[in-house]
Design a protein around this motif. Structure first.
Motif, PDB file in Angstrom:
ATOM      1  N   TRP A 179       0.947  -1.217   0.070  1.00  0.00           N
ATOM      2  CA  TRP A 179      -0.005  -0.152   0.001  1.00  0.00           C
ATOM      3  C   TRP A 179       0.706   1.262   0.147  1.00  0.00           C
ATOM      4  O   TRP A 179       0.646   2.466  -0.698  1.00  0.00           O
ATOM      5  N   ARG A 180       2.179   1.309   0.668  1.00  0.00           N
ATOM      6  CA  ARG A 180       2.713   2.624   0.843  1.00  0.00           C
ATOM      7  C   ARG A 180       4.136   2.506   0.398  1.00  0.00           C
ATOM      8  O   ARG A 180       4.765   3.639   0.698  1.00  0.00           O
ATOM      9  N   ARG A 210       7.445   3.056  -1.555  1.00  0.00           N
ATOM     10  CA  ARG A 210       7.948   3.917  -2.449  1.00  0.00           C
ATOM     11  C   ARG A 210       8.686   3.165  -3.809  1.00  0.00           C
ATOM     12  O   ARG A 210       9.096   2.100  -3.467  1.00  0.00           O
ATOM     13  N   LEU A 237       6.864   3.182   5.962  1.00  0.00           N
ATOM     14  CA  LEU A 237       5.672   2.361   5.906  1.00  0.00           C
ATOM     15  C   LEU A 237       4.686   2.381   7.030  1.00  0.00           C
ATOM     16  O   LEU A 237       3.617   1.912   6.966  1.00  0.00           O
TER      17      LEU A 237
END
Length: 300
Positions: free
Chosen positions: A214-215, A217, A283
């Protein structure tokens, strides 16, 4: 979970213990598919609400159906244990990523690597910016897989994340605690020869995978480790105290080769402490088991 992921299809490649834990972290509206090379596992995967796909990473001709199938891919499959030709390459990752390129590639890819890519760091605190220095064929194949994953992300626009994972533990995981080695009386190194070791609870690892999905990079690496700073002997002494078992005998490094299997010796040849600040800050992962002691107490 961000709303854009709630009706997604996620493909898990290598859906063993950690893959199943990851699937349980997801809302029911997310459709989870899993690649398995073992047809006998199909009923068990279906019982977990997972759609099984039979295919073999060692046989690229069985992977074409994966193209364009999922919005997100979690790659948990290890390289082959032995490679007769080009032993430093991960041909399984090559086959998977090639299949994913045949149609619209996934938007997100998370790859589970190993902290062994750092090699021996002499007990130093290791961040993700440290150059890799693999010292075993197994770790060299992981470095090759990481390179392929980054190249895939840059070439397709997929947001690719890499988790570098140390020892995974959990009492409900096969071989997931030191109990068996303690019962066997397997020696560990004496204090002056001992090495730092790193760990992550299997449930926290599953949550780290979800957080990276989801998070994470683009083309980013994360040390997926807990907060413990323990030497290997300290880890086994801690577990012995919790289980009410005798502490393991200590041996000098000079005599360890005569008493320990090669697999065990390989882990005793590398010492490092993983910096997990990026995991927690970027995260935003809050560990349920921040130390091995709390994890073993909670699960054992």
């Amino acid at each position: 979970m961000p709303s854009r992921f709630r009706r997604s299809r996620i493909l898990v490649v290598g859906c063993g213990d950690v893959g199943l834990r990851f699937a349980r972290e997801l809302p029911r509206r997310v459709r989870v598919l899993a690649l398995t090379s073992t047809p006998a596992r199909v009923p068990a995967l279906r019982a977990q609400g997972i759609t099984p796909l039979v295919g073999d990473l060692d046989d690229p001709s069985t992977l074409a159906r994966l193209a364009g199938l999922a919005d997100h891919v979690v790659h948990l499959a290890p390289p082959a244990s032995e490679e007769a030709v080009r032993w430093w390459q991960d041909r399984r990752s090559h086959a998977l990523l090639r299949a994913l390129r045949l149609r619209t590639p996934p938007r997100t890819l998370v790859y589970a690597s190993t902290s062994g890519v750092y090699g021996d760091c002499g007990g130093a605190l290791v961040s993700e910016s440290r150059p890799v220095a693999p010292q075993t064929p197994r770790a060299q194949r992981r470095v090759d897989a990481e390179r392929q994953v980054r190249f895939f992300g840059r070439g397709t626009g997929a947001r690719s994340s890499i988790l570098r994972i140390p020892g995974i533990y959990a009492t409900d995981r096969p071989g997931g605690t030191p109990r068996e080695r303690l019962l066997k009386g397997t020696p560990v190194l004496r204090a002056e020869d001992d090495v730092y070791t790193n760990h992550i609870h299997a449930d926290d690892l599953a949550r780290a995978i979800a957080a990276a999905l989801w998070r994470g990079r683009p083309q980013r690496v994360y040390n997926a480790s807990d907060d413990s700073e323990l030497k290997m002997g300290e880890y086994f002494d801690l577990a012995a105290g919790l289980y009410g078992l005798p502490r393991p005998p200590r041996v000098a490094r000079s005599t360890a080769q005569e008493q320990l299997p090669l697999v065990v010796l390989s882990f005793m040849g590398e010492s490092r402490r993983l910096d997990n600040a990026r995991l927690k800050n970027e995260l935003r992962l809050r560990l349920r088991h921040p130390t091995v002691e709390s994890g073993l107490r909670a699960t054992g």
